[in-house]
Design an enzyme around this catalytic site. Structure first.
Site, PDB file in Angstrom:
ATOM      1  N   GLY A 327       0.865  -1.252  -0.072  1.00  0.00           N
ATOM      2  CA  GLY A 327       0.064  -0.015  -0.180  1.00  0.00           C
ATOM      3  C   GLY A 327       0.953   1.318  -0.009  1.00  0.00           C
ATOM      4  O   GLY A 327       2.078   1.309  -0.148  1.00  0.00           O
ATOM      5  N   ASP A 439      -8.463   6.329   4.943  1.00  0.00           N
ATOM      6  CA  ASP A 439      -8.271   5.611   3.907  1.00  0.00           C
ATOM      7  C   ASP A 439      -9.030   4.319   4.104  1.00  0.00           C
ATOM      8  O   ASP A 439      -8.613   3.078   4.001  1.00  0.00           O
ATOM      9  CB  ASP A 439      -7.032   5.136   3.920  1.00  0.00           C
ATOM     10  CG  ASP A 439      -6.499   4.541   2.551  1.00  0.00           C
ATOM     11  OD1 ASP A 439      -7.397   4.877   1.635  1.00  0.00           O
ATOM     12  OD2 ASP A 439      -5.365   4.112   2.095  1.00  0.00           O
TER      13      ASP A 439
END
Length: 612
Positions: A327, A439
């Protein structure tokens, strides 16, 4: 201990387990405790903790506040104010006796006291005396009694365990047959049944898996509205002790004195027997503990949280082979610790250029524990090497199931939506720090072997203090399609950015496709907009005019009609409200949890539920 005029109740650290399971010991007579100048606290019964701003040169005070919570404060020189840097209970409603007899503590999102349906305050200005019933209960016949369900609500303690593996009907009947039973707590998933002989230590928590069924006269008209909203503005928030009518513990006179003498008398009798044992243990404890303090620095209470060396993590991941994820903040590798625990090791990139920022993040994340959040087991901080060690969640992320050829059954979809809401509600309303994820997306929702969701990567964004109204993030976080409009408008970032992302995900759970990726042409001008914008606009119009939402055309066709229409409609309504462009119109995650819990027991097949 909470020790009131007629009731005593253990409430900290964990009233559900004994002394040793709480990592405490009663094998000592000295009761010595030290808070040193760096902000580290340790005592002779093994208990220890650290200030979140641990370091030299800061004035601190440790206070048992009027609301029954133990807090460590640090003095900020510039403002001259005291700031909480540690507290025994992140959630104030866990303090026993805080709302008195029959009272319930609720988060709105700040903690407030209220009375259950059918009850009223004993004294309008004093929660110490709790609530009193507006009815007289005798040992009535079962036909004169009804039960009112209070989801996610419990009164801790004073339980009559009717059966450890009971059906709901058995539990209900057992309470009806027991004249002393004022209600019962039932947990569907574990089939646990607890009859309540006294309503004390009441609290409502979105993460609590059970429902309290309150016994009331059948003629009583009662509403759940006061439970949802709280009813007492004088039930002050944590850290505010100036307002009149603020939360206080009960008067500790009378019985407490008599019991105290009895405890000391019994302790004196046993002192000779434990003296030799304690002396040997204390020498060994001091030697081992001194080494651990220097080596680990930070300690998390009641967990296996610890500091790892870079070499140790390099070894358990086989030199960082077997990458299982990647990520914006770094790569994730699977590893196996020496105690055979399987872990996920996140190797951070340049997300944390300053070591003090990293320490602050780790200190916060390590203390967060919730069934719908990925648990952090430890960390590594050696020069440029900064790594986080998490529990390994075996069933991959939500996107791997929802957007693939796999079919996620409706029951699992609803549980995932509820579990995500519970985890976010905990981060937003119940942590010592106000944690905004920033997120939230399917890739950050991991699923365990039972498809229970666990939110990953929380705490990696900059944390906002509860009293920081105008705080801004220095960099934009998030993923396109799940990012709230305020990111682009450069508005202050609040928990409502997570609510927006959650709304997008809920709609995707219902439809089984990524709304964020699809685009359509708009009219003859050939302007493009996302499928989410088109979908939201149409659903808002239908909801506003009371039209049929057309659920059968919205739900993932792969389910072949095997779903609950009520649950599907509620998820669509929640998703649309959460993904509103105006953040002031978005609900809180705590209110979302309450809405979903009302339909948690709905049947999942359409043959049991034909109506919108």
């Amino acid at each position: 201990m909470y020790d009131g005029p007629d009731i005593s109740s253990l409430y900290w650290p964990n009233p559900a387990v004994d002394v040793f399971q709480n990592e405490r010991t009663n094998y000592n007579s000295s009761r010595i405790a030290v808070l040193d100048e760096t902000g580290h606290f340790q005592s002779s019964d093994r208990f220890q903790f650290d200030a979140s701003d641990r370091g030299l040169g800061i004035k601190r005070r440790l206070t048992m506040d009027q609301d029954g919570n133990l807090r460590l404060y640090s003095l900020k020189k510039q403002s001259g104010s005291w700031v909480v840097t540690w507290q025994a209970f992140p959630g104030l409603c866990n303090v026993h006796g805080i709302c008195g007899r029959n009272g319930i503590c609720v988060y709105t999102p700040e903690p407030k006291c209220t009375c259950p349906p059918g009850y009223e305050m004993s004294e309008p200005t004093d929660w110490n005396n709790g609530c009193k019933p507006r009815f007289n209960f005798t040992c009535s016949k079962s036909q004169d009694v009804k039960f009112l369900a209070l989801p996610s609500t419990d009164y801790y303690g004073f339980d009559a365990i009717y059966n450890g593996n009971a059906s709901f009907n058995f539990c209900r009947q057992a309470c009806l047959d027991d004249c002393s039973c004022l209600g019962f707590s039932y947990r569907e998933s574990q089939r646990w049944c607890y009859g309540k002989s006294l309503l004390f230590n009441g609290y409502k928590d979105p993460s609590f898996p059970g429902t309290l069924h309150l016994k009331l006269p059948i003629s009583m008209v009662a509403s759940l509205e006061q439970i949802h909203n709280g009813s007492n503005p004088n039930c002050s928030a944590a850290g505010d002790h100036s307002a009149e009518g603020s939360l206080t513990m009960y008067d500790t006179t009378g019985k407490r004195v008599r019991w105290t003498y009895l405890y000391w008398f019994l302790s004196a009798i046993g002192a000779a027997e434990i003296l030799i044992f304690f002396s040997g243990w204390w020498i060994l404890f001091r030697k081992c503990n001194a080494q651990s303090i220097v080596g680990d620095g930070y300690h998390a209470i009641m967990s296996q949280f610890r500091r790892f060396s870079y070499g140790e993590l390099k070894s358990v991941t086989q030199n960082f082979k077997g990458e299982i994820g990647r990520g914006a903040s770094g790569s994730v590798y699977k590893g196996v610790l020496a105690d055979e625990r399987v872990v996920a090791v996140k190797r951070l990139g340049d997300v944390y250029p300053e070591e003090e920022v990293f320490w602050a993040e780790v200190n916060t994340i390590g203390r967060i524990n919730h069934m719908n959040l990925v648990r952090m087991w430890g960390f590594c901080c050696e020069g440029k090497h900064k790594l986080l060690v998490y529990e390994y969640v075996e069933n991959m992320s939500l996107d791997k199931h929802l957007f693939s050829g796999n079919i996620v059954e409706w029951r699992d979809r609803f549980r995932i939506a509820l579990g995500m809401a519970r985890g976010l509600a905990y981060l937003h309303h119940e942590c010592l720090e106000w944690v905004i994820h920033c997120d939230v997306k399917p890739e950050n929702i991991l699923l365990d072997k039972t498809f229970e969701p666990k939110i990953a990567d929380f705490g990696l964004a900059k944390l906002l203090q509860r009293d920081t109204v105008n705080s801004q993030f220095s960099r934009v976080r998030g993923t396109k399609g799940y990012m709230a409009p305020e990111w682009a408008l450069n508005l202050p970032i609040t928990t409502k950015v997570d609510v927006y992302s959650y709304g997008v995900m809920v709609l995707e759970i219902v439809r089984g496709v990524r709304l964020s990726n699809l685009v359509v042409k708009k009219g003859k001008t050939k302007e493009w907009e996302t499928e989410l914008m088109v979908f939201n606009r149409e659903m808002k119009r239908r909801i506003q005019f009371g039209e049929d939402l057309g659920i059968e055309y919205l739900v993932d066709k792969r389910l072949k009609g095997q779903y609950s229409r009520k649950q599907a409609r509620k998820l669509v309504e929640i998703g649309v409200s959460c993904a509103a462009e105006d953040r002031n119109k978005r609900p809180t995650m705590a209110s979302v949890v309450n809405q979903l819990l009302e339909l948690d027991d709905e049947p999942n097949l359409p043959k049991s539920d034909h109506q919108d």
